[in-house]
Scaffold this motif. Structure first.
Motif, PDB file in Angstrom:
ATOM      1  N   GLU A 171      90.466 107.513  20.927  1.00  0.00           N
ATOM      2  CA  GLU A 171      89.925 108.810  20.516  1.00  0.00           C
ATOM      3  C   GLU A 171      88.842 109.275  21.486  1.00  0.00           C
ATOM      4  N   ARG A 175      88.837 112.747  23.404  1.00  0.00           N
ATOM      5  CA  ARG A 175      87.746 113.732  23.280  1.00  0.00           C
ATOM      6  C   ARG A 175      87.128 114.049  24.636  1.00  0.00           C
ATOM      7  N   SER A 176      87.113 113.067  25.530  1.00  0.00           N
ATOM      8  CA  SER A 176      86.559 113.308  26.865  1.00  0.00           C
ATOM      9  C   SER A 176      87.426 114.274  27.665  1.00  0.00           C
ATOM     10  N   GLY A 178      88.671 116.877  26.328  1.00  0.00           N
ATOM     11  CA  GLY A 178      88.478 118.193  25.728  1.00  0.00           C
ATOM     12  C   GLY A 178      89.223 118.413  24.431  1.00  0.00           C
ATOM     13  N   LEU A 179      89.890 117.401  23.902  1.00  0.00           N
ATOM     14  CA  LEU A 179      90.608 117.554  22.654  1.00  0.00           C
ATOM     15  C   LEU A 179      89.648 117.484  21.473  1.00  0.00           C
ATOM     16  N   SER A 180      89.918 118.257  20.445  1.00  0.00           N
ATOM     17  CA  SER A 180      89.136 118.172  19.220  1.00  0.00           C
ATOM     18  C   SER A 180      89.532 116.924  18.441  1.00  0.00           C
ATOM     19  N   HIS A 181      88.795 116.650  17.367  1.00  0.00           N
ATOM     20  CA  HIS A 181      89.139 115.483  16.548  1.00  0.00           C
ATOM     21  C   HIS A 181      90.548 115.625  15.972  1.00  0.00           C
ATOM     22  N   GLY A 182      90.867 116.824  15.496  1.00  0.00           N
ATOM     23  CA  GLY A 182      92.202 117.051  14.946  1.00  0.00           C
ATOM     24  C   GLY A 182      93.285 116.886  15.988  1.00  0.00           C
ATOM     25  N   GLN A 183      93.061 117.389  17.195  1.00  0.00           N
ATOM     26  CA  GLN A 183      94.049 117.245  18.255  1.00  0.00           C
ATOM     27  C   GLN A 183      94.202 115.790  18.686  1.00  0.00           C
ATOM     28  N   ALA A 184      93.079 115.074  18.755  1.00  0.00           N
ATOM     29  CA  ALA A 184      93.140 113.654  19.107  1.00  0.00           C
ATOM     30  C   ALA A 184      93.916 112.868  18.048  1.00  0.00           C
TER      31      ALA A 184
END
Length: 274
Positions: A171, A175-176, A178-184
């Motif tokens: 995760e 996130r690094s 640029g993905l959001s928590h939902g996208q990750a």
């Protein structure tokens, strides 16, 4: 030297397999001889293994078994989706989602704690008794609802274990980028989690296939209920054996497929560590 050691270990392995096979066969023979020579075997054979009753009841029981299969397929489709939603809700971070996490935990704890047969009875007999025009009266419908509620709680825990087995670095890396928590969760964590929990999911669905017989207590004519009807008409228990064989014909292939998946995963893990 290594060749001699490998040959010795190979011989010991074959000898162990041979001993296990022989002991199994001997045990099976002793069991069969012991049962067939019991004082009441003649009555048991007539009551449970009557060929004429088996041939007579099998077509009706097989036709009723199609309802078990339909209940299984419909329930499984909903369980896979709802259980994943519950597992994702339980993994939501932050105090904002605390009420949702509590609700998900309470749901899983409650329906894992109540026996399936009680949930089926309470919904199947209680909901139609409300006499509301928009509430279905179908016993099969409420049996499916009860099974979905119970197994969603169990399967959500399987999903949650899979989600937690994914290393946090996955995760963090997502996130690094640029993905959001939902996208990750959607593109990185869930694909790995679901792939890891396929064998335990199949084990749960083997249990689900068997528990479809509980819907018969509401009056739905599934395999066990039809066997019970035939038993009451003939005073012979052979229809139960016919129903049992139909369930075994479904569950054993699923079990072997699950074992194959587990063995395949172990081989892949072993190759990854080499």
């Amino acid at each position: 030297m290594s060749g001699l050691r490998g040959g010795r270990y190979g011989g010991e392995g074959r000898r162990s397999v041979l001993i296990a096979l022989v002991s199994t066969v001997v045990f099976a023979i002793v069991l069969v001889v012991g049962v067939t020579h019991a004082p009441g075997w003649r009555e048991v054979k007539t009551s449970f293994f009557n060929g004429r009753e088996f041939r007579s009841s099998l077509p009706e029981v097989s036709h009723a078994f199609l309802l078990n299969v339909r209940i299984f397929l419909i329930s499984e489709a909903f369980i896979l989706v709802f259980a994943l939603l519950v597992a994702v809700v339980r993994s939501l971070p932050g105090p904002v989602f605390f009420p949702l996490r509590v609700m998900a935990i309470a749901y899983a704890d409650f329906f894992r704690g109540v026996p399936t047969i009680l949930v089926i009875s309470l919904l199947g007999f209680g909901a139609p008794a409300l006499q509301l025009s928009w509430i279905p009266l179908s016993t099969t419908f409420w049996g499916i609802v009860a099974i979905v509620l119970v197994y969603t709680a169990y399967v959500s825990e399987v999903y949650r274990a899979g989600i937690e087995s994914v290393h946090p670095s996955q995760e963090a890396a997502a996130r690094s980028l640029g993905l959001s928590h939902g996208q990750a969760m959607r593109f990185v964590i869930l694909p790995q989690a679901v792939r890891r929990v396929i064998p335990p999911l199949l084990n749960d669905f083997i249990g689900l296939q068997k528990d479809t017989a509980l819907v018969g207590i509401l009056g739905s004519i599934e395999a066990f209920k039809q066997a019970d009807i035939d038993k009451a008409a003939t005073f012979n228990f052979t229809p139960y054996v016919a129903a049992a064989l139909l369930f075994v014909a479904i569950t054993i292939p699923l079990t072997r497929f699950t074992d194959w998946l587990i063995a395949r995963d172990r081989r892949q893990i072993g190759r990854a560590h080499v």
